[in-house]
Design an enzyme around this catalytic site. Structure first.
Site, PDB file in Angstrom:
ATOM      1  N   MET A   1      -7.806   2.991   9.731  1.00  0.00           N
ATOM      2  CA  MET A   1      -7.071   1.811   9.255  1.00  0.00           C
ATOM      3  C   MET A   1      -6.312   1.157  10.401  1.00  0.00           C
ATOM      4  SD  MET A   1      -5.846   2.518   5.371  1.00  0.00           S
ATOM      5  CE  MET A   1      -7.029   2.404   4.037  1.00  0.00           C
TER       6      MET A   1
ATOM      7  N   THR B   1       4.662   2.102   6.323  1.00  0.00           N
ATOM      8  CA  THR B   1       3.245   1.734   6.387  1.00  0.00           C
ATOM      9  C   THR B   1       2.571   2.684   7.362  1.00  0.00           C
ATOM     10  OG1 THR B   1       1.597   0.177   7.284  1.00  0.00           O
ATOM     11  CG2 THR B   1       3.837  -0.144   8.032  1.00  0.00           C
ATOM     12  N   ILE B   2       1.375   3.125   7.008  1.00  0.00           N
ATOM     13  CA  ILE B   2       0.670   3.993   7.950  1.00  0.00           C
ATOM     14  C   ILE B   2       0.305   3.224   9.210  1.00  0.00           C
ATOM     15  CG2 ILE B   2      -0.220   5.515   6.142  1.00  0.00           C
ATOM     16  CD1 ILE B   2      -3.011   4.234   6.713  1.00  0.00           C
ATOM     17  N   ASP B   3       0.298   1.874   9.131  1.00  0.00           N
ATOM     18  CA  ASP B   3      -0.117   1.070  10.293  1.00  0.00           C
ATOM     19  C   ASP B   3       0.913   1.075  11.432  1.00  0.00           C
ATOM     20  OD1 ASP B   3      -2.286   0.471   8.746  1.00  0.00           O
ATOM     21  OD2 ASP B   3      -1.825  -1.649   8.487  1.00  0.00           O
TER      22      ASP B   3
ATOM     23  N   GLY C   1       0.845  -1.208   0.000  1.00  0.00           N
ATOM     24  CA  GLY C   1       0.000   0.000   0.000  1.00  0.00           C
ATOM     25  C   GLY C   1       0.872   1.246   0.000  1.00  0.00           C
TER      26      GLY C   1
ATOM     27  N   VAL D   1      -8.351   8.135   2.622  1.00  0.00           N
ATOM     28  CA  VAL D   1      -7.969   9.534   2.892  1.00  0.00           C
ATOM     29  C   VAL D   1      -6.745   9.541   3.824  1.00  0.00           C
ATOM     30  CG1 VAL D   1      -8.746  11.547   4.239  1.00  0.00           C
ATOM     31  CG2 VAL D   1     -10.246  10.542   2.542  1.00  0.00           C
TER      32      VAL D   1
HETATM   33  O1  F6P Z   1      -1.362  -1.988   5.225  1.00  0.00           O
HETATM   34  C1  F6P Z   1      -1.666  -0.657   5.101  1.00  0.00           C
HETATM   35  C2  F6P Z   1      -3.136  -0.473   4.865  1.00  0.00           C
HETATM   36  O2  F6P Z   1      -3.348   0.899   4.714  1.00  0.00           O
HETATM   37  C3  F6P Z   1      -4.060  -1.053   5.950  1.00  0.00           C
HETATM   38  O3  F6P Z   1      -4.196  -0.221   7.061  1.00  0.00           O
HETATM   39  C4  F6P Z   1      -5.345  -1.250   5.203  1.00  0.00           C
HETATM   40  O4  F6P Z   1      -6.146  -2.238   5.780  1.00  0.00           O
HETATM   41  C5  F6P Z   1      -4.855  -1.667   3.861  1.00  0.00           C
HETATM   42  O5  F6P Z   1      -3.572  -1.125   3.678  1.00  0.00           O
HETATM   43  C6  F6P Z   1      -5.752  -1.244   2.728  1.00  0.00           C
HETATM   44  O6  F6P Z   1      -5.277  -1.788   1.546  1.00  0.00           O
HETATM   45  P1  F6P Z   1      -5.790  -1.426   0.081  1.00  0.00           P
HETATM   46  O7  F6P Z   1      -5.146  -0.135  -0.313  1.00  0.00           O
HETATM   47  O8  F6P Z   1      -5.319  -2.549  -0.745  1.00  0.00           O
HETATM   48  O9  F6P Z   1      -7.269  -1.294   0.165  1.00  0.00           O
END
Ligand code: F6P
Length: 347
Positions: free
Chosen positions: A170, A126-128, A12, A275
């Site tokens: 997220m 990763t934003i996570d 992502g 967003v």
């Molecule tokens: O892993 C990063 C993330 O932003 C998660 O927080 C989220 O669940 C996922 O990617 C969303 O993925 P996609 O862009 O494939 O919908």
């Protein structure tokens, strides 16, 4: 020795990726290295989609969100023939080593590819913020800022209408964004995958707020938070991505519906979705990304491969990629305790 570095961004996207790319190119030039940009993550390395990056081509990209190289969730080792294609692409473009900018999936693949003999250095994004061995990942600070601003905005409308506002953010397996932005935004309840809280507890808390004269509430929920006491909800195929991962469209809605049913208080749900990943990076993310990019080139210069650059106690360090694969960095219990301390109500 003059080298050619290949840089790719996988998984992502997030704000700050362009700052890494720029830093790799600029730092490389200091040592006389060339940089090749690989398009769309591992897919570009397999397909040979490679472009030359220059001082000029990375001008002005530090403030841009997303990734100028594109990204994909391609697994480079799914098909055994693809590994040979990766070797061929590297040979064809004279790429000596790779900088792989990615989250858990991309870096796990990077580890496997490094053990097969490809020289590379990983950069955590990763934003996570769930990658172990680094205090922060690129993109997390920006996401927390975006969510905090959204919570501020939801406060005024929640207060005006005397409503409960459920905000879904997220975080598939961890609640870093929910917890940090929830604290910063003054949320009244924060639900994350790491800590089981019953719906009864949430209702008690919100009732206590109403009893104390606070006629609105903000509830932040990380998308991957299990809601066992509401009951299992089947995930239809259309709510899964191409890798079979749940898209997490439902947790906030499910919770909002249940709170309204049990408490009889009008409730609205906002799913902040992508967003959180879009737009310009914060100054913190731009600086962190720049430091990571420079450090990655230094590691390549020293021949220190199979590693990941990381932030530990404000210092940039390197750790073996092996130490981060198949692990998750969960929220710090101390931070959760802080959140619980300042949240009003019963909990
Ligand atoms: O892993 C990063 C993330 O932003 C998660 O927080 C989220 O669940 C996922 O990617 C969303 O993925 P996609 O862009 O494939 O919908």
């Amino acid at each position: 020795m003059k080298k050619t570095i290949g840089v790719l961004t996988g998984g992502g996207d997030c704000p700050g990726l362009n700052a890494v790319i720029r830093a790799v190119v600029r730092c490389g030039l200091r040592y006389g290295f060339k940089t090749k940009g690989i398009r769309n993550g591992w897919q570009g390395l397999i397909e040979g989609e490679v472009e030359t990056l220059t001082d000029f081509s990375v001008s002005g990209i530090i403030s841009r969100g997303g990734t100028v190289l594109g990204t994909s969730r391609t697994d480079p080792l799914k098909n055994p023939a693809d590994f040979e294609k990766i070797r061929n692409t590297m040979k064809r473009f004279n790429i000596d080593a790779l900088v792989v900018v990615g989250g858990n999936g991309t870096l796990a693949a990077a580890h496997d590819i490094a053990t097969l003999g490809i020289p590379l250095v990983g950069v955590p994004k990763t934003i996570d913020n769930d990658i172990p061995e680094t205090d922060m990942t690129i993109g997390f600070d920006t996401a927390v800022s975006i969510v905090t601003e959204a919570i501020d905005r939801l406060h005024t409308t929640a207060e005006s209408h005397h409503r409960i506002m459920v905000v879904q953010v997220m975080g598939r397996q961890v609640g870093w964004i929910a917890l940090k932005a929830g604290i910063a935004g003054g949320a009244d309840e924060i639900l994350i995958p790491e800590v089981h809280v019953t719906i009864d507890d949430v209702c008690l808390n919100l009732k206590a707020r109403y009893a104390a004269g606070k006629k609105f509430s903000i509830v932040v929920i990380a998308e991957g938070t299990p809601l066992q006491d509401i009951g299992d909800y089947p995930v239809p195929e259309c709510d899964r991505d191409e890798c079979g991962h749940e898209k997490f469209v439902g947790a906030g809605n499910l919770l909002g519906r249940e709170l309204e049913r049990r408490l009889g208080i009008e409730t609205r749900v906002t799913n902040l979705g992508h967003v959180q990943r879009g737009g310009t990076p914060t100054a913190f993310d731009r600086v962190l990304a720049t430091r990571f990019g420079v450090a990655a080139v230094e590691q390549i210069r020293m021949g220190n491969f199979g590693t990941m650059v990381a932030l530990q106690s404000a210092q940039i360090v390197t750790v073996p990629l092996e130490s981060i694969v198949h692990r998750l960095k969960l929220v710090e219990p101390e931070l959760y305790t802080v959140a619980k301390t300042v949240i009003g109500g019963k909990r």
